[in-house]
Motif scaffolding. Structure first.
Motif, PDB file in Angstrom:
ATOM      1  N   ARG A  99       0.856  -1.188   0.000  1.00  0.00           N
ATOM      2  CA  ARG A  99       0.000   0.000   0.000  1.00  0.00           C
ATOM      3  C   ARG A  99       0.893   1.239   0.000  1.00  0.00           C
ATOM      4  NH1 ARG A  99      -2.040  -3.996   3.079  1.00  0.00           N
ATOM      5  NH2 ARG A  99      -0.850  -3.345   4.903  1.00  0.00           N
ATOM      6  N   LEU A 100       0.688   2.117  -0.965  1.00  0.00           N
ATOM      7  CA  LEU A 100       1.562   3.261  -1.179  1.00  0.00           C
ATOM      8  C   LEU A 100       0.824   4.560  -0.937  1.00  0.00           C
ATOM      9  CD1 LEU A 100       3.129   1.935  -4.507  1.00  0.00           C
ATOM     10  CD2 LEU A 100       4.157   1.825  -2.220  1.00  0.00           C
ATOM     11  N   HIS A 101       1.458   5.460  -0.189  1.00  0.00           N
ATOM     12  CA  HIS A 101       0.881   6.761   0.152  1.00  0.00           C
ATOM     13  C   HIS A 101       1.912   7.828  -0.189  1.00  0.00           C
ATOM     14  CE1 HIS A 101      -1.686   4.116   2.676  1.00  0.00           C
ATOM     15  NE2 HIS A 101      -0.540   3.568   3.025  1.00  0.00           N
ATOM     16  N   THR A 102       1.501   8.916  -0.781  1.00  0.00           N
ATOM     17  CA  THR A 102       2.441   9.948  -1.205  1.00  0.00           C
ATOM     18  C   THR A 102       2.252  11.243  -0.425  1.00  0.00           C
ATOM     19  OG1 THR A 102       0.955  10.657  -2.990  1.00  0.00           O
ATOM     20  CG2 THR A 102       2.627   9.015  -3.546  1.00  0.00           C
ATOM     21  N   VAL A 103       3.373  11.898  -0.151  1.00  0.00           N
ATOM     22  CA  VAL A 103       3.390  13.220   0.482  1.00  0.00           C
ATOM     23  C   VAL A 103       4.251  14.107  -0.404  1.00  0.00           C
ATOM     24  CG1 VAL A 103       4.007  14.564   2.527  1.00  0.00           C
ATOM     25  CG2 VAL A 103       3.158  12.219   2.783  1.00  0.00           C
ATOM     26  N   LYS A 104       3.624  15.082  -1.061  1.00  0.00           N
ATOM     27  CA  LYS A 104       4.332  15.888  -2.065  1.00  0.00           C
ATOM     28  C   LYS A 104       4.501  17.327  -1.586  1.00  0.00           C
ATOM     29  CE  LYS A 104       1.290  14.257  -4.988  1.00  0.00           C
ATOM     30  NZ  LYS A 104       0.483  13.994  -6.202  1.00  0.00           N
ATOM     31  N   ARG A 105       5.010  17.483  -0.391  1.00  0.00           N
ATOM     32  CA  ARG A 105       5.259  18.814   0.163  1.00  0.00           C
ATOM     33  C   ARG A 105       6.431  18.742   1.130  1.00  0.00           C
ATOM     34  NH1 ARG A 105       0.843  16.588   2.679  1.00  0.00           N
ATOM     35  NH2 ARG A 105       0.836  16.539   4.953  1.00  0.00           N
ATOM     36  N   SER A 106       6.997  19.888   1.430  1.00  0.00           N
ATOM     37  CA  SER A 106       8.084  19.938   2.399  1.00  0.00           C
ATOM     38  C   SER A 106       7.571  19.474   3.762  1.00  0.00           C
ATOM     39  CB  SER A 106       8.642  21.364   2.502  1.00  0.00           C
ATOM     40  OG  SER A 106       9.203  21.779   1.282  1.00  0.00           O
ATOM     41  N   LEU A 107       8.426  18.801   4.499  1.00  0.00           N
ATOM     42  CA  LEU A 107       8.019  18.261   5.793  1.00  0.00           C
ATOM     43  C   LEU A 107       8.398  19.240   6.894  1.00  0.00           C
ATOM     44  CD1 LEU A 107       9.001  14.512   5.399  1.00  0.00           C
ATOM     45  CD2 LEU A 107       6.787  15.606   4.989  1.00  0.00           C
ATOM     46  N   THR A 108       7.398  19.901   7.433  1.00  0.00           N
ATOM     47  CA  THR A 108       7.606  20.796   8.564  1.00  0.00           C
ATOM     48  C   THR A 108       7.605  19.990   9.856  1.00  0.00           C
ATOM     49  OG1 THR A 108       5.240  21.189   8.888  1.00  0.00           O
ATOM     50  CG2 THR A 108       6.393  22.607   7.300  1.00  0.00           C
ATOM     51  N   HIS A 109       7.909  20.659  10.951  1.00  0.00           N
ATOM     52  CA  HIS A 109       7.888  19.990  12.254  1.00  0.00           C
ATOM     53  C   HIS A 109       6.514  19.392  12.532  1.00  0.00           C
ATOM     54  CE1 HIS A 109       8.758  19.234  16.494  1.00  0.00           C
ATOM     55  NE2 HIS A 109       7.606  19.819  16.774  1.00  0.00           N
ATOM     56  N   ASP A 110       5.454  20.160  12.276  1.00  0.00           N
ATOM     57  CA  ASP A 110       4.101  19.672  12.547  1.00  0.00           C
ATOM     58  C   ASP A 110       3.729  18.525  11.621  1.00  0.00           C
ATOM     59  OD1 ASP A 110       3.787  21.507  14.576  1.00  0.00           O
ATOM     60  OD2 ASP A 110       2.761  22.985  13.324  1.00  0.00           O
ATOM     61  N   THR A 111       4.105  18.629  10.334  1.00  0.00           N
ATOM     62  CA  THR A 111       3.808  17.561   9.382  1.00  0.00           C
ATOM     63  C   THR A 111       4.490  16.269   9.781  1.00  0.00           C
ATOM     64  OG1 THR A 111       3.613  19.176   7.585  1.00  0.00           O
ATOM     65  CG2 THR A 111       3.886  16.882   6.965  1.00  0.00           C
ATOM     66  N   LEU A 112       5.765  16.376  10.149  1.00  0.00           N
ATOM     67  CA  LEU A 112       6.509  15.190  10.572  1.00  0.00           C
ATOM     68  C   LEU A 112       5.883  14.543  11.796  1.00  0.00           C
ATOM     69  CD1 LEU A 112      10.203  16.280  10.027  1.00  0.00           C
ATOM     70  CD2 LEU A 112       9.153  14.213   9.105  1.00  0.00           C
ATOM     71  N   ASN A 113       5.504  15.351  12.765  1.00  0.00           N
ATOM     72  CA  ASN A 113       4.878  14.799  13.966  1.00  0.00           C
ATOM     73  C   ASN A 113       3.580  14.074  13.627  1.00  0.00           C
ATOM     74  OD1 ASN A 113       6.463  15.146  16.309  1.00  0.00           O
ATOM     75  ND2 ASN A 113       6.076  17.346  16.285  1.00  0.00           N
ATOM     76  N   ASP A 114       2.795  14.639  12.717  1.00  0.00           N
ATOM     77  CA  ASP A 114       1.542  13.992  12.316  1.00  0.00           C
ATOM     78  C   ASP A 114       1.803  12.661  11.630  1.00  0.00           C
ATOM     79  OD1 ASP A 114       0.074  16.080  13.335  1.00  0.00           O
ATOM     80  OD2 ASP A 114      -0.190  17.095  11.404  1.00  0.00           O
ATOM     81  N   LEU A 115       2.829  12.620  10.769  1.00  0.00           N
ATOM     82  CA  LEU A 115       3.137  11.392  10.043  1.00  0.00           C
ATOM     83  C   LEU A 115       3.776  10.344  10.938  1.00  0.00           C
ATOM     84  CD1 LEU A 115       4.638  12.856   6.729  1.00  0.00           C
ATOM     85  CD2 LEU A 115       2.441  11.694   6.980  1.00  0.00           C
ATOM     86  N   ILE A 116       4.684  10.757  11.788  1.00  0.00           N
ATOM     87  CA  ILE A 116       5.488   9.811  12.550  1.00  0.00           C
ATOM     88  C   ILE A 116       4.691   9.113  13.644  1.00  0.00           C
ATOM     89  CG2 ILE A 116       7.403   9.731  14.220  1.00  0.00           C
ATOM     90  CD1 ILE A 116       8.964  11.525  12.360  1.00  0.00           C
ATOM     91  N   THR A 117       3.660   9.752  14.155  1.00  0.00           N
ATOM     92  CA  THR A 117       2.865   9.100  15.199  1.00  0.00           C
ATOM     93  C   THR A 117       2.165   7.855  14.674  1.00  0.00           C
ATOM     94  OG1 THR A 117       1.019  10.596  14.703  1.00  0.00           O
ATOM     95  CG2 THR A 117       2.483  11.214  16.509  1.00  0.00           C
TER      96      THR A 117
END
Length: 267
Positions: A99-117
């Motif tokens: 299963r593949l999911h794409t993120v096509k934007r710069s990773l900010t601190h908030d974005t990373l925290n949302d993804l990493i959890t």
């Protein structure tokens, strides 16, 4: 696991230390790959081929002709295509079970925290210190292990961090916040070097996810490709580190935390 999956992954399932249990751990794992260039290409291809259940493909850039010498996820006819989309096409053809999911934007601190959890492991395949420090902080804050690689000219390095309080972490290794930085565009690079480092990153990721072997926690491998010589350097925790010295309890043990439900596969 279906008969087709058993056949597809049969050669790694044959390994006594891996077996069906290791394959199931990969199947239920969710991994974030930060950067889909020279390092991210072999990382993504090997993890998809090995059967990691969910891959989040993060890159804000588009494919450029100068990338194709080393970024083997991409092809000449995809120049101008977002790298995340190009990667999805390649990986879906390689293994439609992933299963593949794409993120096509710069990773900010908030974005990373949302993804990493929501992931079990992160692959740092980026080409700049700012992103690496942001990944390090988010992984340590959330107790997520990550594998970091870098390559320039004829030199490469790879290591892994547990993401646990007490370190070491990436900031312990580079406490000066990356004041000196080199890029392939400025210094040049030979293509197979990123293949070597990225392949080791993928191997370390599989070991951590499957719970086999001894990961490179606290150990930095350095490659002098001109002489094909390896060195191993011990990485110790900095007791004054602002990132990992916090005595908070770990968020979760290494490896997959929970099985992920099936979702529609990307094609």
């Amino acid at each position: 696991m279906t008969d087709e999956e058993l056949l597809r992954y049969s050669r790694q399932i044959l390994l006594p230390e891996f077996g069906i249990a290791g394959q199931e751990r990969l199947r239920h794992a969710k991994v974030l790959i930060v950067g889909l260039g020279g390092l991210g290409s072999p990382v993504a291809m090997y993890l998809a081929a090995a059967g990691v259940g969910d891959l989040i493909l993060a890159d804000f850039d588009a494919v450029d002709l100068s990338n194709l010498q080393r970024q083997i996820l991409h092809t000449s006819d995809r120049c101008g295509t977002p790298k995340a989309d190009s990667a999805r096409i390649t990986l879906a053809a390689l293994n439609p079970e992933v299963r593949l999911h794409t993120v096509k934007r710069s990773l900010t601190h908030d974005t990373l925290n949302d993804l990493i959890t929501d992931v079990d492991l992160v692959l740092d395949c980026c080409d700049n210190f700012a992103t690496r420090f942001a990944v390090n902080a988010a992984c340590t804050q959330n107790g997520v292990p990550f594998v970091s690689g870098a390559a320039s000219r004829l030199d490469g390095q790879v290591t892994a961090f547990s993401g646990q309080p007490g370190g070491p972490c990436y900031q312990c290794l580079y406490p000066n916040d990356g004041e000196v930085e080199e890029t392939c565009a400025a210094t040049g690079i030979l293509a197979p070097l990123v293949g070597i480092i990225g392949s080791i990153q993928a191997l370390e990721a599989i070991k951590i996810l499957a719970g086999i072997g001894e990961p490179l926690f606290g150990q930095l491998l350095l490659l002098d490709a001109a002489r094909m010589q390896w060195r191993s350097v011990r990485v110790t925790a900095d007791p004054t580190c602002s990132i990992c010295a916090d005595p908070r309890p770990p968020a979760h043990p290494h490896g997959p935390r929970r099985p992920y439900p099936s979702t529609e596969r990307s094609r």
